[in-house]
Design an enzyme around this catalytic site. Structure first.
Site, PDB file in Angstrom:
ATOM      1  CB  CYS A 140      -0.913   0.006   1.226  1.00 39.75           C
ATOM      2  SG  CYS A 140      -2.003   1.427   1.261  1.00 39.75           S
ATOM      3  CG  LEU A 141       4.430   3.560  -1.861  1.00 38.77           C
ATOM      4  CD1 LEU A 141       4.664   4.292  -0.544  1.00 38.77           C
ATOM      5  CD2 LEU A 141       5.735   2.912  -2.319  1.00 38.77           C
TER       6      LEU A 141
END
Lengths: 305, 157
Positions: free
Chosen positions: B90-91
């Site tokens: 999750c970036l």
């Protein structure tokens, strides 16, 4: 992600609307990739309704749109009609300012065949390239986007093997691979200009809603990614970097006097030295090359009568 | 398709040229498919991932660089923003904050930065996120270190 969680939490806390267990389970299994896919599917669906760049339409279509709407807007559209004859819609996908600018500018070159302007803007594009290099961008990250813009610019100048007609310009502007690459070219140029003059832009950026952002973060999150909407800051930066004066006409419900509505506009005039006519005059004498109609959240192209 | 291939080829040449510049990242292109890459990244120092080497898998879409590469950890890692089972990351820059200004190499750097600065408020691994959110730094670090030893370090003996 956060919305997804929020929805789920709301559902659980509302006793009147129990959510089937299976559906909750399904949410748990939704991955970021699925969400992104859904987003692009929604976009694709919207895309079929409006092309990136629409056809030229008479201004009366605007009045029809607001027929049963605000009387202020209807009055403003009437005032608008005294000066402007037609409108060309752009798709509302967050890139509308850049797409509107792209088409309007290239169309201007195609119709005016102003070689001096082509040479001038080409020089500015080279300056933008140097700006990005000086800021530490690797050439290969932006050069393809620059090359495609310069190619389009050259092709609207007539009398060459590669020259294109107005119809072809419309077709190309609706071709995603070309249109998106040129939007990205403008995003690089805009970002480079904001960073190069970060001291000038910083107060504007601090004054925006996202008040904690630094210039660097602003460019990373609100300029360079596709689909991020443009604001005053973007317009000033693009106009200055390329040296292209832009007029934005505002169509909103603000008014001082309902009986005498006026339609406001703002001219973005590039800082001196980069003006189209060398040694150019004050803001009153510089004619905007690109005119856009702004309705809160969206830009379309506007044509003089 | 052609544009993405050309861009990836440029990145490939750049990676070959700059090999020594970033000793923490070893980015390798698949022999037969320029859209598949793997990377070995070193766990940043003064984090529970120090001493570990983590493998990432890149799947590059045809619309690259207008669309981001899909990246996931192949090496098991205990981190709030990495899915414990799938390795999904999750970036923001791999999602809606992506721009063509990023490269496969700079994505690796961003992932190393994420390892050092987890964002527990948007967790993909809730157990890991909850430890940090509840202030149990020691618990988080010992779990993360354990998995680094188990999965990301060469077996001794």
């Amino acid at each position: 992600m956060e919305n997804e969680e929020g929805l789920q939490a709301d559902g659980e806390s509302d006793p009147k609307a129990p959510i089937p267990v299976s559906e909750v389970d399904a949410w748990e299994n939704i991955r970021d990739d699925d969400i992104m896919q859904q987003q692009s599917a929604i976009r694709a669906e919207e895309a079929e309704k409006v092309p990136f760049i629409g056809d030229k339409e008479p201004l009366s279509v605007l009045a029809a749109e607001y027929e049963s709407g605000s009387p202020i807007l209807l009055k403003k559209i009437k005032v608008l009609g005294e000066k402007y004859g037609s409108i060309r819609r752009t798709r509302g996908d967050g890139n509308c300012f850049f797409r509107g600018f792209m088409f309007s500018y290239l169309e201007h070159i195609l119709e005016s065949q102003d070689q001096a302007e082509v040479d001038r803007v080409t020089t500015n594009v080279e300056k933008c390239r140097e700006t990005l290099q000086a800021l530490g961008y690797a050439d290969f990250t932006f050069e393809d986007f620059f090359a495609l813009f310069l190619e389009q610019l050259e092709s609207v100048v007539q009398g060459k093997e590669t020259s294109i007609s107005h119809d072809e310009l419309v077709i190309r502007s609706r071709d995603q691979s070309i249109s998106d690459y040129i939007v990205m070219f403008f995003r690089f140029v805009t970002s480079g200009e904001i960073k190069r003059r970060s001291e000038f832009f910083e107060p504007f950026i601090l004054g925006m809603t996202n008040a904690t952002a630094t210039v660097e973060q602003f460019c990373k999150s609100s300029v360079e990614p596709m689909g991020e909407e443009s604001d005053h800051v973007h317009i000033i930066a693009l106009s200055d970097a390329l040296g292209v004066p832009i007029r934005v006409v505002y169509l909103d419900r603000s008014t001082y006097d309902i009986d005498h509505v006026i339609v406001n506009h703002h001219d973005f005039i590039p800082s001196a030295g980069d003006l189209p006519s060398a040694g150019g005059g004050s803001s009153e004498t510089t004619k905007p090359i690109v005119t856009l109609l702004y309705r809160p959240g969206h830009y379309d192209i506007l044509y003089l009568k | 398709m052609q544009a993405s291939r050309a861009r990836l080829f440029k990145e490939y040449k750049e990676v070959q040229r700059e090999k020594a510049a970033d000793p923490d990242i070893q980015l390798v292109c698949d022999d037969s498919n320029i859209f598949k890459w793997t990377a070995l990244i070193k766990g940043p120092s003064e984090t529970p991932f120090e001493g570990g080497v983590f493998q990432l898998a890149f799947a590059v879409p045809e619309q690259y660089p207008l669309q981001p590469p899909q990246v996931r950890f192949l090496t098991k890692i205990f981190h709030p923003n990495v899915h414990f089972k799938t390795g999904e990351i999750c970036l923001d820059i791999l999602k809606n904050a992506w721009s063509p200004a990023w490269t496969l190499q700079s994505v690796c750097r961003a992932i190393i930065a994420l390892m050092a600065h987890p964002e527990p408020d948007s967790p993909l691994n809730c157990d890991s996120g909850n430890l940090l959110r509840s202030g149990d730094i020691r618990g988080y670090q010992s779990m993360a270190r354990m998995y680094t030893r188990l999965a990301a370090m060469p077996k001794k003996g």
